[in-house]
Design a protein around this motif. Structure first.
Motif, short mmCIF file in Angstrom:
data_model
loop_
_atom_site.label_atom_id
_atom_site.label_comp_id
_atom_site.label_asym_id
_atom_site.label_seq_id
_atom_site.Cartn_x
_atom_site.Cartn_y
_atom_site.Cartn_z
N VAL A 44 36.85 62.41 39.77
CA VAL A 44 37.23 63.78 40.10
C VAL A 44 37.77 63.80 41.53
CG1 VAL A 44 36.41 66.15 40.39
CG2 VAL A 44 35.47 64.71 38.56
N GLY A 45 38.89 64.47 41.73
CA GLY A 45 39.49 64.57 43.06
C GLY A 45 39.81 66.01 43.41
N ILE A 46 40.06 66.26 44.67
CA ILE A 46 40.41 67.58 45.16
C ILE A 46 41.88 67.58 45.55
CG2 ILE A 46 39.90 69.41 46.80
CD1 ILE A 46 37.64 68.85 44.91
N GLY A 47 42.66 68.44 44.94
CA GLY A 47 44.09 68.53 45.25
C GLY A 47 44.46 69.90 45.75
N PRO A 48 45.75 70.16 45.94
CA PRO A 48 46.21 71.47 46.44
C PRO A 48 45.85 72.63 45.52
CG PRO A 48 48.06 70.15 45.66
CD PRO A 48 46.87 69.25 45.70
N HIS A 49 45.62 72.35 44.24
CA HIS A 49 45.28 73.40 43.27
C HIS A 49 43.80 73.38 42.90
CE1 HIS A 49 49.56 74.19 42.85
NE2 HIS A 49 49.76 72.90 42.60
#
Length: 272
Positions: free
Chosen positions: A79-84
């Motif tokens: 799981v990653g954190i992106g702009p959305h």
């Protein structure tokens, strides 16, 4: 839709392959990430990312089967954190996927407990008699052949789809087609939802013929607003493949004894 619960069709030998297939499907489901712990197959984001990575690896994908177009980026399970916001991490695959082999592995994958239990119920009721007629080895080969026919048949009509195709229903549809050819007059106890679940004992040709007609209608978009996640065309192709393979065995198949005492779920009058 009627729900079969038992057929009146004794077997001469223990259906070892049918039991082994059921056990294998349950075992695979219990080890599928994010599914076994939930009745509906709903999980948190981390589990869903692991599930998506698992399916991309082992499920059959129509676009891959027909055009051999493997994705350059696949979910890694992380799981990653992106702009959305949070989402599943993707990267180039660190494994080699063979689309033909994925058809076999996909036969043992299911999306929820309901998906699994429904398939295994049909396999348990109708698989034992087809195995009894074909023999253990031929039944195992027959089951796999119907699964492949169903998967490639569905992929042919949906060759641009990148959605994963999972489930034993294509192979089991072949079992139903063979049962209809071999034992059309065998009686099947079913539950019919009519205010309450009404038990009836109907000929197999009615039960399975009605099931096939529904699948054919749904596959054409009739009776449902959209096909959703159910591969109805795979059911249709698998059923027809099972009928075709079993047809040469029809003349020499001993039929089950005509049941006495009960007719259409009620006790019959003397002389009926």
């Amino acid at each position: 839709m009627v729900i079969p619960v038992h057929d009146v069709n004794p077997v001469r030998s223990t259906p070892y392959v049918t039991y082994a297939l059921i056990a294998a499907n349950f075992a695979v489901f219990l080890f599928t990430p994010g599914l076994a712990g939930s009745v509906a197959g709903q999980s948190d984001l981390s589990q869903l990312c692991h599930l998506q990575a698992f399916l991309d690896h082992y499920a059959a994908v129509p676009r891959e089967l027909i055009h051999d177009q493997l994705p350059r980026l696949v979910p890694t399970g992380g799981v990653g954190i992106g702009p959305h916001g949070a989402g599943c991490v993707v990267a180039p695959p660190d494994y080699h996927k063979s689309p033909p082999v994925s058809v076999f592995t996909a036969m043992f994958l299911h999306g929820s407990w309901l998906h699994l239990l429904g398939n295994m119920l049909f396999l348990l009721i109708f698989g034992n008699n087809v195995e009894d007629r074909l023999g253990h080895i031929r039944f195992a080969l027959f089951y796999v052949a119907c699964g492949y026919a169903a998967a490639y048949g569905f992929a042919y009509f949906n060759d641009t789809s990148g959605d994963p195709l999972i489930g034993a229903s294509g192979a089991i549809a072949g079992v139903l087609g063979a049962y209809l050819v071999l034992y059309p007059r065998a009686r099947v106890w079913v539950l019919v939802p009519f205010l309450i679940f009404l038990p009836l004992r109907l000929p197999a040709w009615i039960v399975l013929g009605f099931w096939f007609v529904l699948q054919a209608l749904y596959s054409s978009g009739q009776g449902v607003s959209h096909a959703g996640t159910v591969a109805y065309m795979a059911h249709v192709v698998g059923f027809l493949a099972g009928m075709l393979i079993a047809w040469p065995l029809r003349p020499g198949t001993p039929q089950p004894p005509e049941p006495r005492g009960l007719l259409w779920g009620r006790r019959a009058r003397p002389g009926w």
